[in-house]
Write an enzyme that holds these catalytic residues in place. Sequence first.
Site, PDB file in Angstrom:
ATOM      1  N   VAL A  14       0.849  -1.186   0.000  1.00  0.00           N
ATOM      2  CA  VAL A  14       0.000   0.000   0.000  1.00  0.00           C
ATOM      3  C   VAL A  14       0.886   1.237   0.000  1.00  0.00           C
ATOM      4  O   VAL A  14       1.834   1.338   0.796  1.00  0.00           O
ATOM      5  CB  VAL A  14      -0.945   0.030   1.223  1.00  0.00           C
ATOM      6  CG1 VAL A  14      -1.833   1.264   1.178  1.00  0.00           C
ATOM      7  CG2 VAL A  14      -1.803  -1.233   1.258  1.00  0.00           C
ATOM      8  N   LYS A  48      -3.313   0.368  -3.472  1.00  0.00           N
ATOM      9  CA  LYS A  48      -3.011  -1.000  -3.095  1.00  0.00           C
ATOM     10  C   LYS A  48      -2.553  -1.753  -4.332  1.00  0.00           C
ATOM     11  O   LYS A  48      -3.275  -1.839  -5.324  1.00  0.00           O
ATOM     12  CB  LYS A  48      -4.250  -1.665  -2.498  1.00  0.00           C
ATOM     13  CG  LYS A  48      -4.022  -3.104  -2.046  1.00  0.00           C
ATOM     14  CD  LYS A  48      -5.291  -3.653  -1.413  1.00  0.00           C
ATOM     15  CE  LYS A  48      -5.102  -5.091  -0.960  1.00  0.00           C
ATOM     16  NZ  LYS A  48      -6.321  -5.641  -0.333  1.00  0.00           N
ATOM     17  N   ASP A  75     -14.085 -10.565   6.688  1.00  0.00           N
ATOM     18  CA  ASP A  75     -12.802 -10.293   7.339  1.00  0.00           C
ATOM     19  C   ASP A  75     -12.872  -8.986   8.110  1.00  0.00           C
ATOM     20  O   ASP A  75     -11.970  -8.158   8.047  1.00  0.00           O
ATOM     21  CB  ASP A  75     -11.671 -10.254   6.308  1.00  0.00           C
ATOM     22  CG  ASP A  75     -10.298 -10.418   6.960  1.00  0.00           C
ATOM     23  OD1 ASP A  75     -10.248 -10.910   8.105  1.00  0.00           O
ATOM     24  OD2 ASP A  75      -9.294 -10.053   6.334  1.00  0.00           O
TER      25      ASP A  75
END
Length: 1015
Positions: free
Chosen positions: A705, A721, A830
């Site tokens: 990143v 990213k 997540d």
Amino acid sequence: MASSSLLPSSLLLFLSLLSLLPLSLSQQTQTSSEAQTLLQIKHDWGNPDVLASWTNSNASSYCNWTGVGCSDGAVTSLVLFSSNITGSVPSSICQLKSLSTLDLYNNNITGSFPRFLLNCTNLQYLDLSYNMFIGELPSDINLVLPNITFLSLSQNNFTGKIPTSIGTMTQLQSLLLDNNLFIGTMPSFISKLTNLQQLALAWNSFTPGPIPEEYGTLTNLTYLFIAAAHLEGKIPDSFANLTQLVQFDLSINSLQGTIPPGIWSFSNLKYLYLYKNNLSGEITINNPFGAHSLVAIDLTKNQLTGPIPESFGTLQNLSILFLSYNKLSGQIPEGIGLLPKLTDVRLFYNNLTGILPPELGKHSPLWNLEVFNNMLSGEIPADICYNGAFTSLGVSNNNMTGSIPQSLGNCSHLDSLQVDNNHFTGDVPAGVWKMQNVTIILMSNNVLSGHLPSRLPWNLSRLEIVNNQFSGSIPSSSSNILVFKAGGNKFTGDIPSSLSTGMPLLQTLDLSENRISGEIPASIGSLGSLSVLNLSHNKISGEIPASIGSMAVLTSLDLSSNELSGEIPSAFGNVKFNFLNLSSNDLSGKIPSGIDISAYDESFLSNPGLCSSASLNGISRCRAGANNGISHGLRSLFIALGVIILVIIVIFVLCVMRDYHRRKAASDPAMWKLTSFHRLDFTEDSIIRGMTKENLIGSGGAGQVYRVTLGTHTGDVVAVKKIYSKGKLSTKLDSEFDSEVKILGSIRHSNIVKLLCCISSPDSKLLVYEYMENSSLDKWLHDKRRVSMGPLEALTGSLDWPTRLQIAIGAARGLCYMHHECAPPVVHRDVKSSNILLDSEFDAKIADFGLARMLMKIDEPETVSAVAGSFGYMAPECAFSRKVNEKVDVYSFGVVLLELTTGREAHDGGDYGSLVDWAWWNVQEGNTLYNCLAKEIRETPYLDEIEVVFKLGLICTGKVPSTRPTMKDVLDVLVRYDVLNQGPSGNKKLKEHDENPLLGNKNNDDSCNSLFCDV
């Protein structure tokens, strides 16, 4: 003559048909008018999906449209509860002149109280509860709603004082104003509403004061709900007049004195809730036969003393008996065991003595008995599970004796067996180890014996049998077990080598003080969730497996007092142990540098062959060897260095060549493809030029990143990213990339990180996001990670509670949008504190959708190809099922709430494994909330609010997905405790009722336990 005779009859028929014509035209006009008004209402509401049946094409059948009720063609009712309607109430509703019922319960309707309802002249029933209304009620509400008999405004955000004009609405039969933000004194003028049958004023911020004595005149009341309303003083004697009450709830106040004996004569009373007050004295039932309909008694958390009255055994309809957290003494009346409808008994934390009623469970569908933390003796009733409904037994911390009844081994629905800290003896019934529903078995500190089967019940999550006399071999399989504590027994044999596959979720393993021999299997290092391992005081030999040093979350290791030999694995130097004890073995060699420090000064005692470079207590210092040894060592070192240097040169040349080709490709605009999702004022060249080493701010398993400042006049900053592989992008990363682009490119929400564009080349893929100035929540909560990131300065300071709550609300809004407003819904899979990013104002945004999945069918779980997520945040079902739904996100978000309140990391549960297990253990043990909180927020005026968020985190982390709340429910709770907008300790509290997620009702929730269910 014949034709002339027919004329009058024909003329008569014609005139009859003519007379019917105006009526037909009138009905047609009415039909058209009502249908068009309904279509206007639908338009004003933004055409919500629930009103899809309201169309012009079937306007003639408008009385059959969803939610519409008619009488003689006129619309008399609109019932649209739980319909996900947003916006404000449209004034066009009052064009339905015959409308008498308007029910909009449980939607997302906003705005102030709709004053235009005064134009709904026939309105008698109005339910606006469970919405998001704000502001004060009209001072002349009696004129706005002149004919209303049912008024429910519960669970909103109404403020100010309750208008005195309500006292003139004598036609009212139901007045439900609970769970708002009303202030002022408890309104005494409500006593003028003598027709009231239902009154709810609970969970408001009234000025502390007494209950108006005048309420005793409301003799038609059947439902009285004034919990958590800052009541003080005594329960008025005039309440003895409320003889029609079915539910009487004054819980969670500061009432004092004794419970008026007249309450026990209420013949219709079914539910009595007086817990969390300062009521004292003994329980007295003067006329128990007058209370023949009483089915539930909850006097929890008062200051009640004396014995439980014998007359409780005469309450033949009693189903629920809650007397926990008092100072009751004496014996439990035997008659309670004979009650035919008894289902739930909670008497824990008292001073009760004697034995349990021998007939308990034999004559009733009893499912729960919790009497822990008393001074009871005797045995567990043999017929406790006689009727087959029994699910939970809690008798811990008493003086009980005898054996575990054989009948419990046949209790097919049993899910919790807690008998620890007593004097039970004998073998545990074999059937206990075969029960498929059992999740918790606590038997520590008794004199129990017997063998454990090689395969424990599949659903068992916690087994604690410390300090007993169990013998035989260690079980090798239990697919869902998290905690296995069996120290202080007589187990023999080896540790099963199949433990890593048989117990894959294990977080705590304690086999200390047994007679275990053999070696530690190397496969134990495959227990990726294990944080506590205690094998001390056994006869284990051989070397310590190097694999233990690679266990990612291991924080506590005790291998002391065994017969271990060889060197300590060098990998131990990389482990951050909170506790390490390798004493009293036969270990040798040099202690690895990472643990050769004063923090482990007492960790290596009684190992004569060990040496230290740090002069640890009781360990000799390492000495240099002979010259020949040094020369040989140097020679080997030089050879190794030469090989390493050669390899480095080759790698360097390859990297230079690779970077050259990359830069060449990157500089060629034809090699890059940009796909935008928003209007951009930069090109792919601006992004690629900014991806330099100086701008690198983070890296992980899926890429790097960068923080890139654009060369535009605005000086905007974006986060880039980069996903890259040596050649063709790996299947896994390519899938994650496609998932993130697909989801983020299609959704728009202020609490979800904005994906500006994606850029692709043959060997790289870039995602360009809006830049979040304050990094992630993880870096603010956990000090050891709060370090400088590339060009950023180190984050400093800590988060106060209002900011933490704002972050939780923002993240919850993002998840709520994903689950309830996206079509199809999105499951993130997540959710964790490092994926909650913070902008310059600390507004939270959900990020990193690499693991997200679209749910093509609502409420149907989707099959995923592999277990995904992060340890400590993963819901239990992720480990054994590939069917997931949005409840996995709810579980993970619950862990984030626990992080916000405790300051601990998700995997930091100390001896209890994960943070979730640690939090649940503290609740089960009755520990104070203060000691659980992060030190930064302990001294704060918001402790009430923090307590709710802590408990909400526990509810979200229930083991069974169906018992977890939805994100919409979670968001509703958080918003109601928004201290930043409402001020400390004066904000809205939650209604403790059946539908409230904070109540923690049993409802087959395996994660529910007595202390928490009772809160």
